[in-house]
Design a protein around this motif. Structure first.
Motif, short mmCIF file in Angstrom:
data_model
loop_
_atom_site.label_atom_id
_atom_site.label_comp_id
_atom_site.label_asym_id
_atom_site.label_seq_id
_atom_site.Cartn_x
_atom_site.Cartn_y
_atom_site.Cartn_z
N PHE A 5 0.70 -1.06 0.05
CA PHE A 5 0.10 0.09 0.08
C PHE A 5 0.90 1.34 0.10
O PHE A 5 1.94 1.32 0.63
CB PHE A 5 -0.79 -0.03 1.09
CG PHE A 5 -2.09 -1.14 1.71
CD1 PHE A 5 -2.80 -1.30 0.27
CD2 PHE A 5 -1.47 -2.00 2.75
CE1 PHE A 5 -3.64 -2.46 0.49
CE2 PHE A 5 -2.64 -3.11 2.74
CZ PHE A 5 -4.13 -3.30 1.97
N VAL A 7 0.02 4.72 1.25
CA VAL A 7 -0.83 6.04 1.63
C VAL A 7 -0.67 7.40 1.72
O VAL A 7 0.14 7.75 2.49
CB VAL A 7 -1.31 5.61 3.60
CG1 VAL A 7 -2.12 6.24 4.30
CG2 VAL A 7 -1.59 3.94 3.99
N TYR A 33 3.44 -0.73 3.70
CA TYR A 33 3.69 0.28 3.04
C TYR A 33 4.03 1.57 3.62
O TYR A 33 5.30 1.23 4.02
CB TYR A 33 1.76 0.71 3.80
CG TYR A 33 2.05 1.04 5.35
CD1 TYR A 33 2.42 2.44 5.84
CD2 TYR A 33 1.76 0.00 6.42
CE1 TYR A 33 2.64 2.32 7.21
CE2 TYR A 33 2.70 0.96 8.21
CZ TYR A 33 2.88 2.70 8.21
OH TYR A 33 2.63 2.40 9.05
N TYR A 96 -1.10 -0.51 -4.12
CA TYR A 96 -2.81 0.12 -4.01
C TYR A 96 -1.94 1.10 -3.61
O TYR A 96 -1.67 1.40 -2.28
CB TYR A 96 -3.72 -1.03 -3.12
CG TYR A 96 -3.97 -2.38 -3.63
CD1 TYR A 96 -4.48 -2.34 -5.03
CD2 TYR A 96 -3.04 -2.93 -3.35
CE1 TYR A 96 -4.59 -3.87 -5.22
CE2 TYR A 96 -3.22 -4.66 -3.99
CZ TYR A 96 -4.34 -4.50 -5.16
OH TYR A 96 -4.07 -5.56 -5.23
N TYR A 98 -4.02 4.56 -1.81
CA TYR A 98 -5.05 5.14 -0.54
C TYR A 98 -5.05 5.89 0.21
O TYR A 98 -4.09 6.53 0.71
CB TYR A 98 -4.95 4.04 0.99
CG TYR A 98 -7.00 4.67 1.28
CD1 TYR A 98 -7.34 4.85 1.48
CD2 TYR A 98 -6.00 5.08 2.76
CE1 TYR A 98 -8.74 5.30 2.73
CE2 TYR A 98 -7.00 6.14 3.53
CZ TYR A 98 -8.48 5.81 3.27
OH TYR A 98 -9.15 6.17 3.92
N LEU A 112 -5.49 -1.54 7.33
CA LEU A 112 -4.15 -2.37 6.56
C LEU A 112 -4.79 -3.82 6.83
O LEU A 112 -4.67 -4.36 5.07
CB LEU A 112 -3.44 -1.65 6.34
CG LEU A 112 -3.20 -0.29 6.34
CD1 LEU A 112 -1.81 0.21 6.70
CD2 LEU A 112 -3.47 0.17 4.97
N MET A 115 -7.89 -5.00 4.21
CA MET A 115 -7.65 -4.53 2.71
C MET A 115 -6.68 -5.16 2.83
O MET A 115 -7.36 -6.11 0.98
CB MET A 115 -8.04 -2.62 2.93
CG MET A 115 -7.60 -2.68 1.54
SD MET A 115 -9.60 -2.91 0.65
CE MET A 115 -10.28 -1.59 1.47
N TYR A 130 -13.13 -1.25 -1.14
CA TYR A 130 -14.02 -0.08 -0.66
C TYR A 130 -14.85 -0.86 0.39
O TYR A 130 -15.45 -1.82 0.42
CB TYR A 130 -13.85 0.62 -1.39
CG TYR A 130 -15.85 0.18 -2.10
CD1 TYR A 130 -17.36 0.57 -2.04
CD2 TYR A 130 -15.71 -0.77 -2.99
CE1 TYR A 130 -18.09 -0.09 -2.36
CE2 TYR A 130 -16.57 -1.41 -3.76
CZ TYR A 130 -17.87 -1.25 -3.22
OH TYR A 130 -19.12 -1.85 -3.68
N PHE A 164 -9.39 2.00 -1.82
CA PHE A 164 -7.97 1.66 -2.09
C PHE A 164 -8.23 1.35 -3.56
O PHE A 164 -8.35 0.33 -3.86
CB PHE A 164 -7.57 0.09 -1.06
CG PHE A 164 -7.55 0.35 0.63
CD1 PHE A 164 -6.26 1.20 0.57
CD2 PHE A 164 -8.25 1.01 0.97
CE1 PHE A 164 -5.85 0.93 2.28
CE2 PHE A 164 -7.72 1.53 2.47
CZ PHE A 164 -6.99 1.30 3.42
#
Length: 284
Positions: A5, A7, A33, A96, A98, A112, A115, A130, A164
């Motif tokens: 991810f 963020v 992330y 991904y 976000y 997280l 997700m 989502y 996301f």
């Protein structure tokens, strides 16, 4: 190494809001992330906390030998929130993306990880994953539509704090900065209606709370609500036929959409409205 991810937090003179937002990210139990902070040259000293967290992550990596999480900080001018989001997306390395607005926070420390589970359960060549948000202004859970179709795209798509995005979607079609308050809506409709990807774009929902949404921001002022309506009209005609738009307008009129909007925005009635909406969505 590509993190799971990215963020993204964009800010300009956010005060303590930046600290609160970043702390909510740091508390996540899932650590695969990166954080990308795009600052538009703040003058209030708030960016100092981002620098401190950046150094903290670097020191932790040296001590533990773990590359993630990391924080990338970009300090440069932008033309507005969507330009800032595009700049941050271009710097991001995660699979991904976000976008967590400055002042908003993750609802809890397991967002997280939950997700990541949803993505593993629903693999897709390119997808949007989502959930729901908690709206601080009305003290209510706002449930997203679990099924995305053309009418849902006209009426009520999940806000970006609930979504996301596969990074490929933002690379292929960044936020259109011609739109001041609806660029995220336009981008979502592009994902649904376009045929850029042969495999299409999948939409996967989980009944989970993703963000504690501050509300009352730029797009929600009285003046910008009018602009939002104007941009909505332009965007739906961009992706839908005139017949589709007329059909959906009629449905909205017959179901008292303006009245429902007022009920949803009122602190005293929002709870009843959101409970009914959740009940209707659960029947789909």
């Amino acid at each position: 190494m590509e993190p799971k991810f990215s963020v993204v937090v964009v800010c300009l003179n956010p005060g303590d809001k930046l600290k609160n937002t970043l702390e909510s990210i740091e508390r996540q139990t899932f650590t695969d992330y990166e954080i990308v902070v795009k600052d538009g040259l703040s003058k209030d000293g708030s960016i100092a906390f981002a620098r401190k967290l950046q150094e903290k992550f670097k020191q932790r990596a040296l001590e533990n030998g773990k590359e993630l999480p990391v924080l990338t900080l970009s300090e440069q001018k932008d033309t507005g929130i969507y330009d800032a989001m595009n700049q941050a997306a271009a710097l991001s390395k995660g699979r991904y993306l976000y976008f967590l607005n400055c002042g908003d926070t993750f609802y809890d420390e397991n967002v997280l990880s939950q997700m990541a589970e949803l993505i593993e359960e629903n693999p897709a060549a390119q997808g949007i994953y989502y959930g729901n948000i908690y709206e601080r202004v009305t003290s209510q859970v706002v449930t997203s539509n679990p099924r995305i179709d053309a009418f849902a795209c006209y009426r009520n798509v999940p806000c970006h704090q609930a979504c996301f995005y596969d990074r490929k979607l933002l690379a292929a079609h960044p936020f259109d900065t011609r739109y001041q308050v609806r660029a995220d809506y336009e981008q979502f409709l592009w994902c649904f209606f376009q045929d850029h990807f042969k495999e299409g774009v999948s939409f996967s929902y989980r009944n989970m709370l993703i963000a504690d949404y501050e509300g009352g921001g730029f797009s929600e002022s009285r003046e910008n609500r009018k602009l939002s309506e104007k941009e909505h009209e332009e965007i739906v005609h961009k992706y839908m036929s005139r017949a589709q738009v007329m059909k959906y307008k009629l449905i909205m009129w017959m179901t008292l959409a303006p009245l429902r909007t007022k009920i949803a925005r009122n602190e005293k009635t929002a709870g009843i409205y959101n409970r009914l909406k959740k009940m209707l969505y659960s029947r789909k």
